[in-house]
Write a protein that holds these residues in place. Sequence first.
Motif, PDB file in Angstrom:
ATOM      1  N   GLY A 242     -22.742  22.271 -66.397  1.00  0.00           N
ATOM      2  CA  GLY A 242     -24.109  22.404 -66.155  1.00  0.00           C
ATOM      3  C   GLY A 242     -24.612  21.099 -65.611  1.00  0.00           C
ATOM      4  N   LEU A 243     -23.995  19.870 -65.633  1.00  0.00           N
ATOM      5  CA  LEU A 243     -24.086  18.678 -64.909  1.00  0.00           C
ATOM      6  C   LEU A 243     -23.505  18.520 -63.526  1.00  0.00           C
ATOM      7  N   ALA A 244     -22.694  19.457 -63.302  1.00  0.00           N
ATOM      8  CA  ALA A 244     -21.784  19.364 -62.092  1.00  0.00           C
ATOM      9  C   ALA A 244     -22.654  19.411 -60.812  1.00  0.00           C
ATOM     10  N   PRO A 245     -22.192  18.777 -59.864  1.00  0.00           N
ATOM     11  CA  PRO A 245     -23.109  18.426 -58.470  1.00  0.00           C
ATOM     12  C   PRO A 245     -23.622  19.984 -58.140  1.00  0.00           C
ATOM     13  N   GLY A 246     -24.867  20.121 -58.015  1.00  0.00           N
ATOM     14  CA  GLY A 246     -25.323  21.733 -57.226  1.00  0.00           C
ATOM     15  C   GLY A 246     -25.598  22.710 -58.165  1.00  0.00           C
ATOM     16  N   TYR A 247     -25.068  22.517 -59.535  1.00  0.00           N
ATOM     17  CA  TYR A 247     -25.032  23.934 -60.325  1.00  0.00           C
ATOM     18  C   TYR A 247     -26.314  24.198 -60.609  1.00  0.00           C
ATOM     19  N   ARG A 248     -27.158  23.041 -61.373  1.00  0.00           N
ATOM     20  CA  ARG A 248     -28.602  23.414 -61.776  1.00  0.00           C
ATOM     21  C   ARG A 248     -29.385  24.087 -60.574  1.00  0.00           C
ATOM     22  N   ALA A 249     -29.108  23.717 -59.260  1.00  0.00           N
ATOM     23  CA  ALA A 249     -29.838  23.840 -58.147  1.00  0.00           C
ATOM     24  C   ALA A 249     -29.444  25.427 -57.989  1.00  0.00           C
ATOM     25  N   ARG A 250     -28.132  25.959 -58.192  1.00  0.00           N
ATOM     26  CA  ARG A 250     -27.678  27.260 -57.889  1.00  0.00           C
ATOM     27  C   ARG A 250     -28.456  28.051 -59.022  1.00  0.00           C
ATOM     28  N   ILE A 251     -28.527  27.702 -60.375  1.00  0.00           N
ATOM     29  CA  ILE A 251     -29.426  28.467 -61.415  1.00  0.00           C
ATOM     30  C   ILE A 251     -30.860  28.783 -60.792  1.00  0.00           C
ATOM     31  N   GLU A 252     -31.623  27.426 -60.479  1.00  0.00           N
ATOM     32  CA  GLU A 252     -32.759  27.510 -59.952  1.00  0.00           C
ATOM     33  C   GLU A 252     -33.035  28.805 -58.849  1.00  0.00           C
ATOM     34  N   ALA A 253     -32.009  28.718 -57.799  1.00  0.00           N
ATOM     35  CA  ALA A 253     -32.243  29.448 -56.749  1.00  0.00           C
ATOM     36  C   ALA A 253     -32.293  30.626 -57.224  1.00  0.00           C
ATOM     37  N   GLN A 254     -31.569  31.167 -58.304  1.00  0.00           N
ATOM     38  CA  GLN A 254     -31.699  32.603 -58.804  1.00  0.00           C
ATOM     39  C   GLN A 254     -33.020  32.819 -59.510  1.00  0.00           C
ATOM     40  N   LEU A 255     -33.821  31.873 -59.701  1.00  0.00           N
ATOM     41  CA  LEU A 255     -35.137  32.125 -60.362  1.00  0.00           C
ATOM     42  C   LEU A 255     -36.495  32.004 -59.550  1.00  0.00           C
ATOM     43  N   ASP A 256     -35.974  31.924 -58.033  1.00  0.00           N
ATOM     44  CA  ASP A 256     -36.869  31.531 -57.274  1.00  0.00           C
ATOM     45  C   ASP A 256     -38.030  32.646 -57.302  1.00  0.00           C
ATOM     46  N   HIS A 257     -37.371  33.937 -57.452  1.00  0.00           N
ATOM     47  CA  HIS A 257     -38.353  35.260 -57.228  1.00  0.00           C
ATOM     48  C   HIS A 257     -39.197  35.656 -58.793  1.00  0.00           C
ATOM     49  N   VAL A 258     -38.775  34.685 -59.897  1.00  0.00           N
ATOM     50  CA  VAL A 258     -39.526  35.023 -61.000  1.00  0.00           C
ATOM     51  C   VAL A 258     -40.960  34.696 -61.006  1.00  0.00           C
ATOM     52  N   PRO A 259     -41.863  35.507 -61.759  1.00  0.00           N
ATOM     53  CA  PRO A 259     -43.092  35.071 -61.541  1.00  0.00           C
ATOM     54  C   PRO A 259     -43.367  33.887 -62.355  1.00  0.00           C
ATOM     55  N   GLU A 260     -44.527  32.920 -61.884  1.00  0.00           N
ATOM     56  CA  GLU A 260     -44.469  31.742 -62.700  1.00  0.00           C
ATOM     57  C   GLU A 260     -44.605  31.480 -63.921  1.00  0.00           C
ATOM     58  N   ARG A 261     -45.480  32.351 -64.698  1.00  0.00           N
ATOM     59  CA  ARG A 261     -45.625  32.421 -66.129  1.00  0.00           C
ATOM     60  C   ARG A 261     -44.243  32.721 -66.818  1.00  0.00           C
ATOM     61  N   LEU A 262     -43.486  33.533 -66.076  1.00  0.00           N
ATOM     62  CA  LEU A 262     -42.072  33.865 -66.895  1.00  0.00           C
ATOM     63  C   LEU A 262     -40.920  32.881 -66.534  1.00  0.00           C
ATOM     64  N   LYS A 263     -41.293  31.940 -65.579  1.00  0.00           N
ATOM     65  CA  LYS A 263     -40.219  31.113 -64.949  1.00  0.00           C
ATOM     66  C   LYS A 263     -39.702  29.999 -65.887  1.00  0.00           C
ATOM     67  N   PRO A 264     -38.536  29.633 -66.392  1.00  0.00           N
ATOM     68  CA  PRO A 264     -38.218  28.704 -67.172  1.00  0.00           C
ATOM     69  C   PRO A 264     -38.062  27.325 -66.266  1.00  0.00           C
TER      70      PRO A 264
END
Length: 295
Positions: A242-264
Amino acid sequence: MREAQTVLALDIGGTKMLAALVRGETVVDSLKVPTPRDMGGPAQWLEALFAQIEHWKGAYGCVGVAVTGIVDDGLWSPLNRRTLDFPDRFPLLETVGALSGVSAIAANDAQAAAWGEYRFGEAEGNLVFLTVSTGIGGGIVIDGRLRTGLAGHFGLLRGQDFEGAGGDDSALEDHVSGNFIAASAAAQRPGATSHDVFDAAARGAVWANDIIDRSARRVAILCRNIQLTFDPDRIVIGGGIGLAPGYRARIEAQLDHVPERLKPQLVAARLGERAGVVGIADLALQNTTQNQVKQ
Ligand code: BMX
């Protein structure tokens, strides 16, 4: 006075064991060793660990042990033997009490880390802590209360066809965690660790980036489901993966399209790999104080 406020905190995970002398959020001294998974069982692991911290005797007033798996009535059991395997219901509190000579408490590692981040981390309000490491653990703090027992064992979720991972009876973490990343690399790099895969990915290896992206995509789905289940203010990401370089950014990239109210809203664990020891130390101190008040 000093000893009374100093806690011996242990964090025993599927890959590493961390022992620390903790005061508040400060780690005064620490020792990290690999979890000797192939050597005996919990009794031998703890004996070996205490032998290496013998010189801390007298420097702490109580002990807190955070472990992968579940602790019921002081007895420790694994829930996913792929993450760490040992016989059920090991007398953890009794053993640690005998080895340390002081009062001890025990809790699940991810729950302890969630408490550490709640008490000393960035995250305000309700939080869910997600550790992506040997397995996937989770901790939930709602209205200032830490959920215990099975609560947060997201790595053991079943039945959801995580993106072609197969809706079979295996646990989510077996398709996402450090073990999964290492196992998925076997074709290209027999014997590679998850660290090796991240190194190869950083050098641009397509196969390595594909494996890590697959893992991050499944964690993104999990985060969306956690948001819908608990609606936390923050999801705190921790653990070696989870703390490895770039891993969290990869998760966030998968959430870009999620509507704001549903976005973690994801944040990195401010305490990093110390979250577990700092959290369990605070819980142990609370427990000692409460016991003193009762007397
Ligand atoms: C597994 C489970 C959880 C643990 C999580 C992360 C076992 C042995 N452990 O889901 O209790 O919190 O892994 O564990 O069943 P870690 O070893 O990766 O920190």
